[in-house]
Design a protein around this motif. Structure first.
Motif, PDB file in Angstrom:
ATOM      1  N   TYR A  57     -42.083 -27.809   0.405  1.00 54.73           N
ATOM      2  CA  TYR A  57     -42.870 -27.475   1.598  1.00 54.73           C
ATOM      3  C   TYR A  57     -42.896 -25.967   1.817  1.00 54.73           C
ATOM      4  CZ  TYR A  57     -44.144 -27.344   6.596  1.00 54.73           C
ATOM      5  OH  TYR A  57     -44.734 -27.079   7.799  1.00 54.73           O
ATOM      6  N   ASN A  58     -41.727 -25.332   1.738  1.00 50.00           N
ATOM      7  CA  ASN A  58     -41.663 -23.872   1.861  1.00 50.00           C
ATOM      8  C   ASN A  58     -42.589 -23.188   0.870  1.00 50.00           C
ATOM      9  OD1 ASN A  58     -39.221 -22.419   3.559  1.00 50.00           O
ATOM     10  ND2 ASN A  58     -38.816 -24.586   3.191  1.00 50.00           N
ATOM     11  N   TYR A  59     -42.602 -23.689  -0.356  1.00 43.63           N
ATOM     12  CA  TYR A  59     -43.343 -23.015  -1.417  1.00 43.63           C
ATOM     13  C   TYR A  59     -44.842 -23.310  -1.418  1.00 43.63           C
ATOM     14  CZ  TYR A  59     -38.797 -21.614  -3.125  1.00 43.63           C
ATOM     15  OH  TYR A  59     -37.543 -21.047  -3.221  1.00 43.63           O
ATOM     16  N   VAL A  60     -45.274 -24.320  -0.692  1.00 37.63           N
ATOM     17  CA  VAL A  60     -46.723 -24.507  -0.557  1.00 37.63           C
ATOM     18  C   VAL A  60     -47.232 -23.864   0.731  1.00 37.63           C
ATOM     19  CG1 VAL A  60     -46.832 -26.577  -1.982  1.00 37.63           C
ATOM     20  CG2 VAL A  60     -46.514 -26.817   0.493  1.00 37.63           C
ATOM     21  N   VAL A  61     -46.312 -23.506   1.619  1.00 35.36           N
ATOM     22  CA  VAL A  61     -46.686 -22.746   2.829  1.00 35.36           C
ATOM     23  C   VAL A  61     -46.769 -21.257   2.506  1.00 35.36           C
ATOM     24  CG1 VAL A  61     -45.887 -21.982   5.103  1.00 35.36           C
ATOM     25  CG2 VAL A  61     -45.811 -24.406   4.511  1.00 35.36           C
ATOM     26  N   SER A  62     -45.794 -20.745   1.777  1.00 32.69           N
ATOM     27  CA  SER A  62     -45.678 -19.308   1.510  1.00 32.69           C
ATOM     28  C   SER A  62     -46.969 -18.651   1.008  1.00 32.69           C
ATOM     29  CB  SER A  62     -44.541 -19.071   0.509  1.00 32.69           C
ATOM     30  OG  SER A  62     -44.461 -17.710   0.157  1.00 32.69           O
ATOM     31  N   PRO A  63     -47.688 -19.232   0.038  1.00 35.69           N
ATOM     32  CA  PRO A  63     -48.891 -18.564  -0.464  1.00 35.69           C
ATOM     33  C   PRO A  63     -50.022 -18.470   0.565  1.00 35.69           C
ATOM     34  CG  PRO A  63     -48.106 -20.221  -2.008  1.00 35.69           C
ATOM     35  CD  PRO A  63     -47.382 -20.447  -0.726  1.00 35.69           C
ATOM     36  N   THR A  64     -49.941 -19.263   1.616  1.00 32.30           N
ATOM     37  CA  THR A  64     -51.015 -19.273   2.614  1.00 32.30           C
ATOM     38  C   THR A  64     -50.745 -18.327   3.776  1.00 32.30           C
ATOM     39  OG1 THR A  64     -50.070 -21.085   3.957  1.00 32.30           O
ATOM     40  CG2 THR A  64     -51.417 -21.703   2.056  1.00 32.30           C
ATOM     41  N   LEU A  65     -49.576 -17.702   3.805  1.00 32.25           N
ATOM     42  CA  LEU A  65     -49.233 -16.801   4.889  1.00 32.25           C
ATOM     43  C   LEU A  65     -49.962 -15.470   4.744  1.00 32.25           C
ATOM     44  CD1 LEU A  65     -45.359 -17.402   5.085  1.00 32.25           C
ATOM     45  CD2 LEU A  65     -47.170 -18.472   6.453  1.00 32.25           C
ATOM     46  N   THR A  66     -50.336 -14.906   5.866  1.00 28.86           N
ATOM     47  CA  THR A  66     -51.067 -13.636   5.880  1.00 28.86           C
ATOM     48  C   THR A  66     -50.302 -12.543   5.140  1.00 28.86           C
ATOM     49  OG1 THR A  66     -52.070 -14.221   8.002  1.00 28.86           O
ATOM     50  CG2 THR A  66     -52.127 -11.897   7.371  1.00 28.86           C
ATOM     51  N   ALA A  67     -48.970 -12.561   5.291  1.00 31.67           N
ATOM     52  CA  ALA A  67     -48.141 -11.530   4.655  1.00 31.67           C
ATOM     53  C   ALA A  67     -48.255 -11.542   3.133  1.00 31.67           C
ATOM     54  CB  ALA A  67     -46.690 -11.715   5.067  1.00 31.67           C
ATOM     55  N   ASN A  68     -48.621 -12.683   2.556  1.00 36.18           N
ATOM     56  CA  ASN A  68     -48.705 -12.797   1.097  1.00 36.18           C
ATOM     57  C   ASN A  68     -50.136 -12.760   0.570  1.00 36.18           C
ATOM     58  OD1 ASN A  68     -45.917 -12.997   0.671  1.00 36.18           O
ATOM     59  ND2 ASN A  68     -45.937 -15.173   1.175  1.00 36.18           N
ATOM     60  N   ALA A  69     -51.095 -12.556   1.437  1.00 36.51           N
ATOM     61  CA  ALA A  69     -52.497 -12.540   1.019  1.00 36.51           C
ATOM     62  C   ALA A  69     -52.739 -11.472  -0.044  1.00 36.51           C
ATOM     63  CB  ALA A  69     -53.394 -12.291   2.226  1.00 36.51           C
ATOM     64  N   GLY A  70     -53.335 -11.888  -1.147  1.00 35.59           N
ATOM     65  CA  GLY A  70     -53.660 -10.952  -2.219  1.00 35.59           C
ATOM     66  C   GLY A  70     -52.501 -10.578  -3.120  1.00 35.59           C
ATOM     67  N   ASN A  71     -51.301 -11.079  -2.825  1.00 33.67           N
ATOM     68  CA  ASN A  71     -50.136 -10.781  -3.650  1.00 33.67           C
ATOM     69  C   ASN A  71     -49.948 -11.920  -4.653  1.00 33.67           C
ATOM     70  OD1 ASN A  71     -47.587 -10.305  -4.745  1.00 33.67           O
ATOM     71  ND2 ASN A  71     -46.732  -9.549  -2.824  1.00 33.67           N
ATOM     72  N   LEU A  72     -50.664 -11.834  -5.761  1.00 35.99           N
ATOM     73  CA  LEU A  72     -50.649 -12.923  -6.746  1.00 35.99           C
ATOM     74  C   LEU A  72     -49.246 -13.214  -7.262  1.00 35.99           C
ATOM     75  CD1 LEU A  72     -53.774 -12.362  -9.027  1.00 35.99           C
ATOM     76  CD2 LEU A  72     -53.514 -13.918  -7.090  1.00 35.99           C
ATOM     77  N   GLY A  73     -48.447 -12.189  -7.452  1.00 37.95           N
ATOM     78  CA  GLY A  73     -47.098 -12.398  -7.974  1.00 37.95           C
ATOM     79  C   GLY A  73     -46.276 -13.291  -7.064  1.00 37.95           C
ATOM     80  N   SER A  74     -46.295 -12.988  -5.763  1.00 35.61           N
ATOM     81  CA  SER A  74     -45.540 -13.798  -4.811  1.00 35.61           C
ATOM     82  C   SER A  74     -46.146 -15.187  -4.659  1.00 35.61           C
ATOM     83  CB  SER A  74     -45.508 -13.108  -3.439  1.00 35.61           C
ATOM     84  OG  SER A  74     -44.748 -11.924  -3.509  1.00 35.61           O
ATOM     85  N   GLN A  75     -47.466 -15.256  -4.634  1.00 34.12           N
ATOM     86  CA  GLN A  75     -48.133 -16.546  -4.454  1.00 34.12           C
ATOM     87  C   GLN A  75     -47.904 -17.469  -5.648  1.00 34.12           C
ATOM     88  OE1 GLN A  75     -51.993 -14.710  -3.626  1.00 34.12           O
ATOM     89  NE2 GLN A  75     -52.011 -15.707  -1.620  1.00 34.12           N
ATOM     90  N   PHE A  76     -48.061 -16.947  -6.855  1.00 38.14           N
ATOM     91  CA  PHE A  76     -47.899 -17.786  -8.044  1.00 38.14           C
ATOM     92  C   PHE A  76     -46.448 -18.164  -8.280  1.00 38.14           C
ATOM     93  CE2 PHE A  76     -52.033 -16.437 -10.447  1.00 38.14           C
ATOM     94  CZ  PHE A  76     -52.779 -16.961  -9.406  1.00 38.14           C
ATOM     95  N   HIS A  77     -45.534 -17.243  -7.944  1.00 35.70           N
ATOM     96  CA  HIS A  77     -44.109 -17.563  -8.073  1.00 35.70           C
ATOM     97  C   HIS A  77     -43.756 -18.724  -7.143  1.00 35.70           C
ATOM     98  CE1 HIS A  77     -39.827 -16.866  -8.780  1.00 35.70           C
ATOM     99  NE2 HIS A  77     -39.637 -16.924  -7.466  1.00 35.70           N
ATOM    100  N   ALA A  78     -44.221 -18.660  -5.904  1.00 33.49           N
ATOM    101  CA  ALA A  78     -43.939 -19.727  -4.939  1.00 33.49           C
ATOM    102  C   ALA A  78     -44.563 -21.049  -5.387  1.00 33.49           C
ATOM    103  CB  ALA A  78     -44.469 -19.335  -3.560  1.00 33.49           C
ATOM    104  N   LEU A  79     -45.799 -21.004  -5.827  1.00 38.35           N
ATOM    105  CA  LEU A  79     -46.470 -22.237  -6.259  1.00 38.35           C
ATOM    106  C   LEU A  79     -45.781 -22.843  -7.481  1.00 38.35           C
ATOM    107  CD1 LEU A  79     -50.240 -21.291  -5.815  1.00 38.35           C
ATOM    108  CD2 LEU A  79     -48.911 -22.913  -4.449  1.00 38.35           C
ATOM    109  N   SER A  80     -45.257 -22.003  -8.358  1.00 41.42           N
ATOM    110  CA  SER A  80     -44.557 -22.513  -9.547  1.00 41.42           C
ATOM    111  C   SER A  80     -43.270 -23.218  -9.160  1.00 41.42           C
ATOM    112  CB  SER A  80     -44.260 -21.359 -10.512  1.00 41.42           C
ATOM    113  OG  SER A  80     -45.457 -20.741 -10.948  1.00 41.42           O
ATOM    114  N   GLU A  81     -42.560 -22.647  -8.187  1.00 40.08           N
ATOM    115  CA  GLU A  81     -41.361 -23.322  -7.688  1.00 40.08           C
ATOM    116  C   GLU A  81     -41.744 -24.616  -6.975  1.00 40.08           C
ATOM    117  OE1 GLU A  81     -37.763 -21.020  -6.649  1.00 40.08           O
ATOM    118  OE2 GLU A  81     -39.201 -19.533  -5.942  1.00 40.08           O
ATOM    119  N   GLY A  82     -42.832 -24.552  -6.213  1.00 42.40           N
ATOM    120  CA  GLY A  82     -43.312 -25.753  -5.541  1.00 42.40           C
ATOM    121  C   GLY A  82     -43.658 -26.852  -6.524  1.00 42.40           C
ATOM    122  N   LEU A  83     -44.302 -26.477  -7.637  1.00 46.19           N
ATOM    123  CA  LEU A  83     -44.621 -27.446  -8.684  1.00 46.19           C
ATOM    124  C   LEU A  83     -43.355 -28.105  -9.206  1.00 46.19           C
ATOM    125  CD1 LEU A  83     -46.408 -28.793 -10.858  1.00 46.19           C
ATOM    126  CD2 LEU A  83     -46.192 -26.684 -12.210  1.00 46.19           C
ATOM    127  N   GLY A  84     -42.320 -27.304  -9.479  1.00 46.02           N
ATOM    128  CA  GLY A  84     -41.064 -27.853  -9.991  1.00 46.02           C
ATOM    129  C   GLY A  84     -40.414 -28.815  -9.017  1.00 46.02           C
TER     130      GLY A  84
END
Length: 365
Positions: free
Chosen positions: A279-306
């Motif tokens: 849940y944390n990792y599918v929320v994180s990429p949608t936060l305003t603070a992470n907008a446009g930060n592909l590294g943070s967004q993809f890292h979170a989504l990869s952990e979320g996938l796992g």
């Protein structure tokens, strides 16, 4: 008439006597549980979870090796495979090489996670900036991460996914086996092995911040680390550790009801920990603070996938329905570039709702 009454009276007397006798026999058959203590640390006499500890150490070394790709090192496919299978004396800790144990044999769906590992090996050889459809690296803060053509950081998919397919799945199976094990000694053995997969010190304290200079098993690792990182808001650390202590003590006291109650608690809260992390990792990429930060967004989504992959190994009776699990898998296996560029994050919002509502998780946004 008199004779008939006598016969009836005798019959009633015998029936009452029979009921009384049955009641006494039933009480006699029920074993009285003597009072017993539940310790505050996992220092039970004869406790042995060496095999679990070895596999945790093997996973940690594989994880460290996979992360060298982020520093620009092309991974050696032979070495990575040897770490997965414990062949070729690949571990720096010689005791792991000679242990006779490996990760592959206890991993459910090993081809899935070996596939992620093979993808990472291929991705690590591409020394270029990643783009949609092409492997490479993406800047994340002051460092880099290696991602595949769809943005997946395959090393995270391996580690987080195997935390579920190996450690979580094996722990649940071992706990369930204690219900059918023929001896107390075997129940204790399997309970200890399950505890080892939680990867916490035997004197684990969820209120302690363990120093970064410590190494496992002096400090929590893998699931043990996530008890603090993603489990504090659901008090997962205290609940799970206390249940392991209480269940182990109950086995020694032949308190089957308490033992079985602790199994249910561990199953539910450990699964909830995996769901809360996802849940944390599918929320994180949608936060305003992470907008446009592909590294943070993809890292979170990869952990979320796992972590979503981990939920495949949940116990029967889970709060997550099969239909919703399939939806979660489909969402997290969508091209990450598509997910983060979707207007309103429709798919990620759906994943958030499934996880939050299924497990009654605390809101994050």
């Amino acid at each position: 008439m008199k004779n008939n009454y006598f016969k009836s009276a005798v019959f009633v007397a015998l029936a009452v006597a029979g009921l009384t006798s049955c009641k006494k026999d039933k009480v006699a058959d029920e074993e009285v549980i003597a009072p017993y203590d539940v310790p505050k640390t996992y220092n039970f006499a004869g406790a042995n979870y060496a095999s679990s500890t070895i596999r945790v150490k093997q996973m940690l070394e594989l994880d460290v090796y996979m992360k060298t790709a982020n520093a620009g090192t092309a991974l050696d496919g032979t070495k990575a495979t040897n770490l997965f299978n414990n062949t070729g004396n690949a571990f720096t800790d010689a005791a792991l090489n000679t242990s006779g144990l490996n990760l592959a044999a206890k991993t459910t769906d090993p081809t899935v996670f070996k596939g992620y590992l093979d993808n990472l090996i291929a991705d690590s050889k591409v020394n270029a900036v990643a783009t949609n459809g092409t492997s490479g690296y993406i800047i994340r803060g002051s460092a880099k991460i290696i991602v595949g053509p769809t943005g997946v950081e395959n090393g995270q998919a391996v580690t987080k996914g195997m935390m579920g397919s190996l450690f979580f799945k094996q722990a649940l199976d071992l706990l369930a086996s204690t219900k059918t094990d023929g001896t107390i000694a075997l129940q204790q053995q399997h309970w200890d092995e399950a505890f080892g997969y939680l990867a916490v010190p035997n004197d684990y304290d969820p209120t302690v911040t363990y120093a970064s200079t410590l190494v496992f098993p002096a400090k929590p690792a893998l699931w043990g680390g996530y008890l603090a990182e993603r489990g504090q808001n659901i008090t997962a650390g205290k609940i799970i550790f206390d249940a392991f202590l209480k269940g182990r003590a109950a086995i020694g006291a032949k308190d089957v009801k308490v033992r079985d109650a602790q199994i249910v608690i561990i199953q539910e809260i450990w699964e909830k920990l995996a769901a809360n992390a996802a849940y944390n990792y599918v929320v994180s990429p949608t936060l305003t603070a992470n907008a446009g930060n592909l590294g943070s967004q993809f890292h979170a989504l990869s952990e979320g996938l796992g972590f979503v992959e981990s939920l495949k190994y949940r116990a029967a009776g889970s709060k997550l329905t099969d239909a919703n699990f399939v939806k979660l898998q489909a969402i997290l296996k969508t091209n990450f570039y598509t997910l983060i560029n979707e207007a309103g994050f429709t798919k990620l919002k759906e994943a958030q709702a499934i996880l939050k509502d299924s497990y009654a998780l605390p809101a994050l946004n």
